[in-house]
Design a protein around this motif. Structure first.
Motif, PDB file in Angstrom:
ATOM      1  N   MET B   1       3.127   4.189  -7.300  1.00  0.00           N
ATOM      2  CA  MET B   1       1.767   3.632  -7.305  1.00  0.00           C
ATOM      3  C   MET B   1       1.414   3.149  -5.897  1.00  0.00           C
ATOM      4  SD  MET B   1       0.380   0.857  -9.993  1.00  0.00           S
ATOM      5  CE  MET B   1      -0.720  -0.377  -9.365  1.00  0.00           C
ATOM      6  N   ALA B   2       0.176   3.457  -5.447  1.00  0.00           N
ATOM      7  CA  ALA B   2      -0.224   3.102  -4.079  1.00  0.00           C
ATOM      8  C   ALA B   2      -0.372   1.584  -3.918  1.00  0.00           C
ATOM      9  CB  ALA B   2      -1.545   3.783  -3.758  1.00  0.00           C
ATOM     10  N   ARG B   3       0.023   1.085  -2.750  1.00  0.00           N
ATOM     11  CA  ARG B   3      -0.150  -0.342  -2.446  1.00  0.00           C
ATOM     12  C   ARG B   3      -1.624  -0.579  -2.147  1.00  0.00           C
ATOM     13  NH1 ARG B   3       5.115  -1.904  -0.878  1.00  0.00           N
ATOM     14  NH2 ARG B   3       4.490  -4.022  -1.368  1.00  0.00           N
ATOM     15  N   LYS B   4      -2.092  -1.782  -2.560  1.00  0.00           N
ATOM     16  CA  LYS B   4      -3.521  -2.077  -2.373  1.00  0.00           C
ATOM     17  C   LYS B   4      -3.711  -3.065  -1.220  1.00  0.00           C
ATOM     18  CE  LYS B   4      -6.348  -2.483  -5.991  1.00  0.00           C
ATOM     19  NZ  LYS B   4      -6.983  -3.116  -7.163  1.00  0.00           N
ATOM     20  N   ILE B   5      -4.664  -2.733  -0.350  1.00  0.00           N
ATOM     21  CA  ILE B   5      -4.954  -3.583   0.813  1.00  0.00           C
ATOM     22  C   ILE B   5      -6.423  -3.998   0.789  1.00  0.00           C
ATOM     23  CG2 ILE B   5      -5.076  -3.639   3.342  1.00  0.00           C
ATOM     24  CD1 ILE B   5      -2.640  -1.791   3.402  1.00  0.00           C
ATOM     25  N   GLY B  26      -2.439   6.808   2.504  1.00  0.00           N
ATOM     26  CA  GLY B  26      -2.024   6.725   1.102  1.00  0.00           C
ATOM     27  C   GLY B  26      -2.190   5.359   0.444  1.00  0.00           C
ATOM     28  N   PHE B  27      -2.850   4.437   1.127  1.00  0.00           N
ATOM     29  CA  PHE B  27      -3.066   3.111   0.523  1.00  0.00           C
ATOM     30  C   PHE B  27      -4.341   3.118  -0.317  1.00  0.00           C
ATOM     31  CE2 PHE B  27      -0.548   1.994   4.326  1.00  0.00           C
ATOM     32  CZ  PHE B  27       0.447   1.240   3.734  1.00  0.00           C
ATOM     33  N   GLU B  28      -4.354   2.187  -1.270  1.00  0.00           N
ATOM     34  CA  GLU B  28      -5.579   1.937  -2.023  1.00  0.00           C
ATOM     35  C   GLU B  28      -6.284   0.796  -1.285  1.00  0.00           C
ATOM     36  OE1 GLU B  28      -6.619   0.533  -6.500  1.00  0.00           O
ATOM     37  OE2 GLU B  28      -4.737   1.616  -6.218  1.00  0.00           O
ATOM     38  N   VAL B  29      -7.603   0.865  -1.238  1.00  0.00           N
ATOM     39  CA  VAL B  29      -8.317  -0.107  -0.392  1.00  0.00           C
ATOM     40  C   VAL B  29      -9.430  -0.816  -1.167  1.00  0.00           C
ATOM     41  CG1 VAL B  29      -9.771  -0.316   1.663  1.00  0.00           C
ATOM     42  CG2 VAL B  29      -7.813   1.213   1.705  1.00  0.00           C
ATOM     43  N   ASP B  48      -1.782  -6.293  -2.117  1.00  0.00           N
ATOM     44  CA  ASP B  48      -0.457  -6.416  -1.490  1.00  0.00           C
ATOM     45  C   ASP B  48      -0.543  -6.936  -0.058  1.00  0.00           C
ATOM     46  OD1 ASP B  48       1.224  -5.146  -3.620  1.00  0.00           O
ATOM     47  OD2 ASP B  48      -0.171  -3.510  -3.249  1.00  0.00           O
ATOM     48  N   LEU B  49      -1.716  -6.797   0.547  1.00  0.00           N
ATOM     49  CA  LEU B  49      -1.856  -7.218   1.943  1.00  0.00           C
ATOM     50  C   LEU B  49      -3.348  -7.392   2.230  1.00  0.00           C
ATOM     51  CD1 LEU B  49       0.078  -5.794   4.955  1.00  0.00           C
ATOM     52  CD2 LEU B  49      -2.391  -5.786   5.103  1.00  0.00           C
ATOM     53  N   ILE B  50      -3.672  -8.291   3.167  1.00  0.00           N
ATOM     54  CA  ILE B  50      -5.075  -8.504   3.543  1.00  0.00           C
ATOM     55  C   ILE B  50      -5.210  -8.310   5.051  1.00  0.00           C
ATOM     56  CG2 ILE B  50      -6.961 -10.182   3.660  1.00  0.00           C
ATOM     57  CD1 ILE B  50      -5.695 -11.538   1.150  1.00  0.00           C
ATOM     58  N   LYS B 111      -0.873   2.326  15.306  1.00  0.00           N
ATOM     59  CA  LYS B 111      -0.312   0.998  15.546  1.00  0.00           C
ATOM     60  C   LYS B 111      -0.597   0.082  14.347  1.00  0.00           C
ATOM     61  CE  LYS B 111      -0.452  -0.406  19.902  1.00  0.00           C
ATOM     62  NZ  LYS B 111      -0.892  -1.069  21.145  1.00  0.00           N
ATOM     63  N   LEU B 112      -1.814   0.169  13.824  1.00  0.00           N
ATOM     64  CA  LEU B 112      -2.151  -0.656  12.648  1.00  0.00           C
ATOM     65  C   LEU B 112      -1.214  -0.316  11.483  1.00  0.00           C
ATOM     66  CD1 LEU B 112      -4.085  -2.650  11.143  1.00  0.00           C
ATOM     67  CD2 LEU B 112      -5.448  -0.653  10.497  1.00  0.00           C
ATOM     68  N   LEU B 113      -0.999   0.990  11.290  1.00  0.00           N
ATOM     69  CA  LEU B 113      -0.113   1.403  10.193  1.00  0.00           C
ATOM     70  C   LEU B 113       1.322   0.944  10.440  1.00  0.00           C
ATOM     71  CD1 LEU B 113      -1.508   5.002   9.601  1.00  0.00           C
ATOM     72  CD2 LEU B 113      -1.814   3.020   8.118  1.00  0.00           C
ATOM     73  N   GLY B 114       1.715   0.952  11.710  1.00  0.00           N
ATOM     74  CA  GLY B 114       3.061   0.483  12.060  1.00  0.00           C
ATOM     75  C   GLY B 114       3.231  -0.998  11.750  1.00  0.00           C
ATOM     76  N   VAL B 115       2.223  -1.785  12.101  1.00  0.00           N
ATOM     77  CA  VAL B 115       2.287  -3.229  11.832  1.00  0.00           C
ATOM     78  C   VAL B 115       2.330  -3.477  10.320  1.00  0.00           C
ATOM     79  CG1 VAL B 115       1.037  -5.414  12.022  1.00  0.00           C
ATOM     80  CG2 VAL B 115       1.119  -3.859  13.966  1.00  0.00           C
ATOM     81  N   ILE B 116       1.476  -2.756   9.593  1.00  0.00           N
ATOM     82  CA  ILE B 116       1.438  -2.925   8.132  1.00  0.00           C
ATOM     83  C   ILE B 116       2.796  -2.554   7.519  1.00  0.00           C
ATOM     84  CG2 ILE B 116       0.426  -1.952   6.005  1.00  0.00           C
ATOM     85  CD1 ILE B 116      -2.275  -1.966   7.500  1.00  0.00           C
ATOM     86  N   ALA B 117       3.341  -1.452   8.002  1.00  0.00           N
ATOM     87  CA  ALA B 117       4.659  -1.031   7.476  1.00  0.00           C
ATOM     88  C   ALA B 117       5.708  -2.104   7.730  1.00  0.00           C
ATOM     89  CB  ALA B 117       5.074   0.285   8.125  1.00  0.00           C
ATOM     90  N   LYS B 118       5.555  -2.797   8.868  1.00  0.00           N
ATOM     91  CA  LYS B 118       6.559  -3.799   9.225  1.00  0.00           C
ATOM     92  C   LYS B 118       6.431  -5.057   8.362  1.00  0.00           C
ATOM     93  CE  LYS B 118       8.920  -6.013  12.868  1.00  0.00           C
ATOM     94  NZ  LYS B 118       9.604  -5.727  14.082  1.00  0.00           N
ATOM     95  N   VAL B 119       5.187  -5.466   8.072  1.00  0.00           N
ATOM     96  CA  VAL B 119       5.016  -6.756   7.370  1.00  0.00           C
ATOM     97  C   VAL B 119       4.937  -6.607   5.849  1.00  0.00           C
ATOM     98  CG1 VAL B 119       3.873  -7.811   9.348  1.00  0.00           C
ATOM     99  CG2 VAL B 119       2.477  -6.753   7.574  1.00  0.00           C
TER     100      VAL B 119
END
Lengths: 595, 121
Positions: B1-5, B26-29, B48-50, B111-119
């Motif tokens: 299931m896709a993570r929601k941001i 692949g995220f849900e927004v 899952d993230l804001i 870079k944004l995706l990298g930061v999101i993947a990290k946190v």
């Protein structure tokens, strides 16, 4: 670009008070500047729409191309091609197996021939024993010592002679029939073999001629799909730059709003009687901010245009390759299927022939095995008989000893018996050795890889092979139709994407006219300020008089602070800025900080 | 299931660009144009993230983070500030309010995706 070089103010004004109500003059300017945001938003939103729809279309193309080149029929074709390869391998394997088996049968024949010499000698053992038996009876009648019974000795020799006849004849007859079967088998296999070798070589050549282009086409499909993936990845990389450039709209919007707010504040201050000298620097920064924003947007639009233009050749290349592949697929597909139909009938026939010959080999082995086993049994029985002869010989020697002088002749008989046993023992061993070699050779024939690994040969029938081959033809046809239709669809979609990209480029070219709007507003700005009495000297005085300290309160954006330094030099603005933060060493660069 | 941001920004363009970047990955927004609308959204669905802007009408990013950290469902999820501001004192305010990280606009999609993947846990 500094205010002093950009703003063309004429003459000097000695009075520092504006000639009319400033807010009334500056308000329309603010409206004009704010209208820039609407225009920028309109142009950039249209470009964002292009980006998103292009990306969606590229994703759809990727999905469709994967569908076209990796269809179910393609998988079935691959399976059938694998089956065909197996048939070829099996046919070649069976042909080799027949050749090896024929050689081994020739070897077996030689061993049978070798075994016949000792067998012939063994056939004489019966008459030798019978002679010894007669002599034993004669000698028994001559001896007067009734305490020693010699009659049982003669009877035992007769019985053994009978058994020898039975087993030796059996083994001899079996070897004759074995030779006959093997001779006929080798003859038959030799006849088939030369014909088959030519046919199998021809079969492999013909089938490879069909398989080769099919594999090439399959490879071309895979390469095409890979290309499409690469183009999409490259497309995606380019969209990253466009995404960054499009965000300039937000930055420009905020800057323009700040400029408007600053001008509003200046107007209010001037209305309340504040000195123009105090606001000259503020207005200079705002003008520079507008120039900077114009340049930022121009650079962004240029970057977006470059990004979109760089995509077009890739998509066109993709269209070209897809078109070539679709054309080739359509043209070749039916002829492939027709060739497969024609050639594979022959493949089936040759496979069946190879399979039949290989089965003949196994049938020959099956038919000779009982004879060999029977021969081994017979020869083993002879070994037992030889043991019995030894015993009788020993018995005769003992009786001879009991008879003393009277048994001298009987001693000769006992000695002869021993000699017969020893001679036959050597011959029997030779026969048994030959039989062991024959048995081993037969096992080698049946345990060849071609037999153990060819499930098709063992279980397959011509029906199975024919079904598989006709399945290949059918799946090639279906695959061809599906692939041609899919690629045509991909082609149409890619052409649509090209048109979309062209439209996007047109929009980007149109968006470049945003700079004209900024230039118009900058001219209006200059005219209004000139009308109000702002001069170069006034700005210079403003800078000298250190009147800009309060400006820092207006700055929330890094760009404003940089502009302040650009306009006023590294004076109060820098000192009013907070000290630079220590570098965190973020793996994502200076514009990212994780807490 | 896709993570929601959840993306909170008053700029339609920024919301569109962040959404585009995240959906492509692949995220849900979910989108909100200010802090108040964002609070309504996190009350109605789980995220899952804001990713939030700082300067917004109705409710700014710092205030929004303060409220979000008081809500059980968003107390511990990562919240990234995405703003044109880069002043250290503003970053300090964001950190104090409960932000997980600070990204200066314009953002670079990888870079944004990298930061999101990290946190993202």
């Amino acid at each position: 670009m500094s205010y002093s070089s950009e703003l063309s103010l004429r003459g000097d004004t000695t009075g520092f008070l504006p000639p009319t109500v400033p807010s009334a003059v500056l308000a329309p300017l603010c409206d004009g500047i704010r209208s820039l945001n609407a225009r920028v938003a309109e142009e950039f939103m249209a470009l964002a729409e292009v980006l998103q729809s292009n990306s969606m279309r590229a994703r759809e193309i990727t999905a469709e191309s994967h569908k076209a080149t990796g269809s179910e029929a393609n998988l079935r074709t691959s399976h059938s091609m694998g089956m065909l390869q197996r048939i070829l391998t099996d046919s070649a394997g069976m042909s080799a197996m027949v050749e090896v088996s024929t050689g081994k049968m020739v070897d077996i024949l030689a061993h049978v021939k070798t075994a016949r010499s000792p067998l012939k000698r063994l056939t004489k053992m019966r008459s030798l024993l019978q002679t010894v038996g007669v002599l034993s009876r004669i000698e028994g009648a001559r001896i007067t010592n009734t305490e020693v019974d010699l009659s049982s000795l003669s009877k035992d020799i007769d019985i053994l002679a009978g058994q020898v006849e039975l087993h030796v004849n059996g083994v001899f007859n079996d070897s004759s029939s074995l030779s006959q079967v093997l001779l006929e088998g080798v003859q038959e296999l030799n006849d088939c073999q030369s014909q088959e070798r030519t046919q199998v070589a021809d079969l492999i050549q013909r089938t490879q001629a069909v398989l080769g282009p099919m594999i090439s086409r399959s490879e071309a499909s895979r390469v095409a799909a890979h290309d499409i993936d690469e183009q999409y990845a490259s497309f995606h990389g380019s969209t990253g730059k466009v995404v960054m450039s499009l965000q300039s709209e937000d930055i420009a919007r905020q800057r323009v709003e700040h400029v408007s707010e600053a001008i509003d504040r200046v107007a209010a201050l001037l209305d309340s009687g504040d000195s123009m000298q105090n606001s000259a620097g503020v207005l200079a920064v705002q003008r520079a901010q507008l120039v900077s924003t114009r340049d930022l947007l121009a650079a962004s639009v240029s970057s977006i245009l470059d990004g979109l233009q760089s995509l077009s050749p890739r998509i066109r290349e993709l269209v070209s390759r897809t078109e070539t592949l679709a054309h080739q697929t359509s043209e070749d597909g039916e002829s492939f299927a027709a060739v497969i139909d024609g050639e594979l009938a022959k493949v089936s026939a040759v496979f069946n022939q190879c399979s039949g010959t290989a089965k003949s080999v196994l049938a020959i082995v099956d038919s000779v095995l009982p004879s060999v086993e029977q021969m081994i049994k017979g020869a083993s029985a002879l070994e037992e008989i030889e043991s019995s002869i030894h015993l009788i010989s020993l018995n005769a020697t003992v009786k001879t000893a009991h008879l003393g002088e009277e048994g001298v002749a009987m001693g000769v008989i006992a000695s002869r018996l021993c000699s017969i046993a020893m001679t036959s023992e050597g011959d029997t061993k030779l026969v048994l050795d030959a039989l062991a070699t024959i048995s081993g050779a037969l096992t080698e024939i049946t345990s060849q890889e071609a037999i153990s690994e060819s499930s098709l040969m063992m279980t397959g029938t011509s029906d199975v092979v024919s079904r598989e081959l006709s399945g290949l033809s059918e799946s090639v046809r279906v695959c061809n139709q599906e692939m041609t239709a899919g690629l045509t669809q991909v082609l149409e979609m890619a052409e649509g994407l090209c048109l979309q990209l062209e439209r996007g480029c047109e929009l980007a070219v149109r968006a470049a006219s945003i700079t004209d709007c900024f230039d118009e507003q900058l001219s209006a700005f200059d005219e209004v300020l000139e009308g109000l009495g702002y001069t170069k000297d006034l700005v210079a005085e403003s800078v000298k008089g250190n009147q800009t300290e309060s400006l820092s309160q207006l700055y929330s954006m890094e760009s404003e602070r940089k502009l302040h330094v650009e306009v006023f030099g590294s004076g109060d603005a820098e000192s009013s800025m907070p000290p630079p933060e220590s570098v965190q060493g973020s793996e994502f660069g200076d514009d990212v900080e994780l807490f | 299931m896709a993570r929601k941001i959840l993306i909170v920004d008053d700029s339609t363009m920024v919301r569109q660009m962040v959404s585009f970047t995240l959906r492509e990955a692949g995220f849900e927004v979910e989108e909100a144009e200010n802090g108040q609308v964002a609070l309504d959204k996190i009350g109605a669905c789980t995220v899952d993230l804001i990713v939030t802007d700082l300067n917004m009408p109705v409710m700014d990013g710092i205030t929004f983070i303060g409220h979000a950290r008081a809500i059980a469902s968003t107390k511990f999820i990562p919240i990234l500030m995405l703003t044109t501001e880069s002043q250290p004192e503003m970053k300090q305010k964001g950190k104090a309010a409960g932000a997980t990280g600070w990204i200066v606009k314009p953002f670079d999609p990888p870079k944004l995706l990298g930061v999101i993947a990290k946190v993202l846990p």
